[in-house]
Design an enzyme around this catalytic site. Structure first.
Site, PDB file in Angstrom:
ATOM      1  N   THR A 169       0.855  -1.192   0.000  1.00 25.83           N
ATOM      2  CA  THR A 169       0.000   0.000   0.000  1.00 25.83           C
ATOM      3  C   THR A 169       0.887   1.236   0.000  1.00 25.83           C
ATOM      4  OG1 THR A 169      -0.115   0.362   2.396  1.00 25.83           O
ATOM      5  CG2 THR A 169      -1.581  -1.326   1.471  1.00 25.83           C
ATOM      6  N   CYS A 170       0.267   2.413   0.081  1.00 24.55           N
ATOM      7  CA  CYS A 170       1.064   3.635   0.081  1.00 24.55           C
ATOM      8  C   CYS A 170       1.898   3.769   1.352  1.00 24.55           C
ATOM      9  CB  CYS A 170       0.161   4.861  -0.097  1.00 24.55           C
ATOM     10  SG  CYS A 170      -1.082   5.055   1.197  1.00 24.55           S
ATOM     11  N   SER A 223      -1.665   2.131  11.378  1.00 28.26           N
ATOM     12  CA  SER A 223      -1.781   3.140  10.325  1.00 28.26           C
ATOM     13  C   SER A 223      -1.319   4.503  10.825  1.00 28.26           C
ATOM     14  CB  SER A 223      -3.235   3.237   9.853  1.00 28.26           C
ATOM     15  OG  SER A 223      -3.683   2.010   9.346  1.00 28.26           O
ATOM     16  N   GLY A 242     -10.041   3.192   7.906  1.00 25.91           N
ATOM     17  CA  GLY A 242     -10.737   2.023   7.397  1.00 25.91           C
ATOM     18  C   GLY A 242     -10.211   1.467   6.095  1.00 25.91           C
ATOM     19  N   GLN A 265      -7.908  -3.123   1.998  1.00 29.33           N
ATOM     20  CA  GLN A 265      -6.698  -3.595   1.319  1.00 29.33           C
ATOM     21  C   GLN A 265      -6.333  -5.020   1.755  1.00 29.33           C
ATOM     22  OE1 GLN A 265      -4.470  -0.196   2.600  1.00 29.33           O
ATOM     23  NE2 GLN A 265      -4.601   0.830   0.622  1.00 29.33           N
ATOM     24  N   GLY A 294      -9.883   7.464  -8.759  1.00 34.38           N
ATOM     25  CA  GLY A 294     -10.029   6.141  -8.159  1.00 34.38           C
ATOM     26  C   GLY A 294     -10.539   6.255  -6.732  1.00 34.38           C
TER      27      GLY A 294
END
Length: 559
Positions: free
Chosen positions: A155-156, A215, A221, A226, A301
């Protein structure tokens, strides 16, 4: 293709020799041992310890690169003993050799990861694996000598590889070298920033990740979605096996339960929301900037849509959205009423940037959309919005090059800069995080009990097969004595009778080989029962499992 036992034996012997002779093996200290190395004052200048802070919790992991003296002695002993044991079969050598890690410790779940807490975005974007490439990555990882199962969570904010390794240390070494090969980053540099977690610590970590405790924004969320995507993509992929799929499915359950029972997501902001907060924070007047600043969103997106929603929540009533096609923008326009959302194609991206004060980028492009040469000649923005064109880039890989920061007329912020806005409602979220930890501890015990119980599966299969062989042989004897003209109905009745007797006899032992954490039977009791049955019926579960694993690796290599 069938593989002869002699061939498997030769492969086993070769594997032992190659593993024993390796001198470049990376060895990782367990989290418990790492606790002794976690004094940040004494660890200065060393790469032995890594302190990772997540949601107020400090976890220490260590990854020394050299073998311990004990392991060197073990390997030397193994090498010297192999010559005298040449007359033994490969499997017998595995039983007695000091290099035999496989039968001394079961396969481990290992996490080799780099996250926003441990590695800069420049490194994470090189390591990032697009979702379309996850199948390939799993296949390549499971092709490594000591890796049985694998999954990728990219993920980022993180790039984490989850594997089931036949050997912890060799598995970590192979995966790290694979990461270096695919990203172009030297192994030594990856080792500086990676964290390693094993078994129970790995389980707790993915549960914390899924619950939003790891996170940037506590309780966000998007990470749960993901994690769900990892399971969705992994379905049907050979290397996404029972342990890893079970781990991720349980993580989804934990993520849902934490959000339901603690309400940790209430008031929490996502990465997209934090990006909007950061942009408004950098403008001269955050209270009125939404009405005066010209907003541009590139990419429609999931992330781009969330940016739009959060801008609207802040009072923004007009914005321009650049996207490859108009369909997604039209859908967003339908969903969000009373807001002027203007669509522009990618071909007009620079023209749109020239007319914008704040530019949010969230596309999957693997190359930068904006570099210094693209921005240097754009007209300046109004002093009323600070005189600086703001680029808020929440993409990994980044959409805006760091070189844009060299300009006096622009500023670039990426996902690592969002830490500034994460402090809101911190105390309340930390209290909820403590409640979440209690849930995670409970769920971790259940998952570990389920995984530990998998050790008994080979014994269950072998015991049933053993009983079935006896039943079939005795049935044949019985039927042969009864003659050839036995009615089908009688033959079936006798067959059913024998199956019923076997099933009833096996019911008790089978029940005592199952432990899922839901009853009072302890895991130690279950494993004792397994070992007792192995001895009584000479099932030799451990070594046969090893043989099956090596045989599978040999067959895979021949394809």
């Amino acid at each position: 293709m069938a593989v002869s036992s002699a061939f498997v034996g030769a492969k086993l012997e070769a594997l032992l020799v190659s593993n024993t002779a390796s001198s470049s093996m990376s060895v990782s200290v367990s989290p418990a041992q790492a606790g002794l190395l976690c004094n940040p004052l004494s660890a200065r200048g060393k790469r032995a310890a890594l302190i990772r802070r997540t949601s107020g919790i400090i976890r220490c992991e260590a990854a020394p690169e050299a073998l311990s003296q004990t392991e060197k002695v073990d390997l030397n002993n193994a090498a010297s003993s192999s010559a005298s044991a040449s007359s033994l079969s490969a499997l017998e050598q595995l039983k007695t050799s000091a290099a035999d890690r496989y039968t001394k410790e079961r396969s481990s779940i290992v996490v080799i990861g780099l996250s926003v807490h441990t590695a800069p975005v420049e490194m994470r974007e090189k390591l990032a694996i697009p979702e379309a490439e996850w199948h390939r990555a799993i296949s390549e990882l499971c092709g490594l000598n000591h890796i049985e199962e694998a999954a990728v969570l990219s993920t980022c904010n993180r790039m984490e590889i989850y594997v089931v390794a036949l050997s912890r240390h060799r598995g970590v070494k192979e995966v790290t070298e694979w990461m270096s090969k695919t990203s172009g980053i030297p192994v030594s540099e990856i080792c500086e920033h990676r964290f390693l977690l094993y078994d129970k610590d790995a389980t707790q970590h993915i549960f914390e990740v899924s619950a939003g405790l790891d996170s940037l924004v506590l309780g966000e969320g998007q990470i749960l979605a993901q994690v769900k995507q990892v399971v969705k993509v992994g379905q049907g992929v050979v290397g996404f096996g029972r342990n890893i799929s079970g781990l991720f499915k349980h993580a989804i359950t934990v993520g849902k339960r934490v959000r339901t029972e603690t309400n940790i997501a209430a008031g929490a902001v996502s990465v997209s929301s934090a990006a909007v907060e950061l942009a408004l924070m950098k403008l001269p007047d955050p209270e009125t900037s939404h009405a005066t600043a010209r907003m541009l969103i590139i990419g429609a997106g999931k992330m781009g849509k969330l940016v739009i929603k959060h801008l609207v929540a802040k009072g923004c009533t007009k914005m321009v959205v650049v996207n490859r096609s108009e369909d997604r923008v039209a859908a967003i326009r339908e969903e969000i009423k009373d807001v002027e959302i203007i669509y522009k194609p990618l071909t007009e991206m620079l023209n749109c940037a020239a007319e914008a004060d704040v530019v949010f980028t969230s596309t999957a492009s693997e190359t930068p959309l904006f570099l210094r040469e693209h921005i240097v000649d754009l007209p300046p923005v109004s002093p009323s919005v600070g005189g600086l064109r703001l680029f808020v880039d929440i993409s990994v890989p980044r959409n805006v090059g760091a070189c844009v920061n060299d300009l006096e007329t622009a500023r670039v912020y990426n996902v690592d800069d969002l830490k500034e806005v994460v402090a809101a409602n911190k105390e309340d979220r930390l209290r909820k995080a403590m409640e979440a930890q209690a849930i995670i501890a409970e769920e971790s015990k259940q998952f570990e009990a389920w995984r530990d119980s998998l050790e008994t599966v080979p014994t269950i299969k072998k015991l049933r097969a053993y009983a079935e062989r006896i039943r079939a042989a005795e049935l044949d004897k019985c039927l042969s004595k009864m003659g050839d003209d036995i009615p089908k109905k009688t033959r079936k009745a006798v067959d059913d009778l024998s199956r019923g007797i076997v099933n009833k006899l096996l019911h008790g032992p089978m029940q005592h080989l199952r432990c899922d954490g839901s009853d009072s039977r302890t895991l130690s009791e279950t494993l004792e029962n397994m070992h007792a049955l192995n001895r009584m019926f000479s099932l030799e579960t451990e070594i046969s499992v090893l043989e099956q694993k090596i045989r599978a690796k040999v067959e895979q290599a021949q394809k």
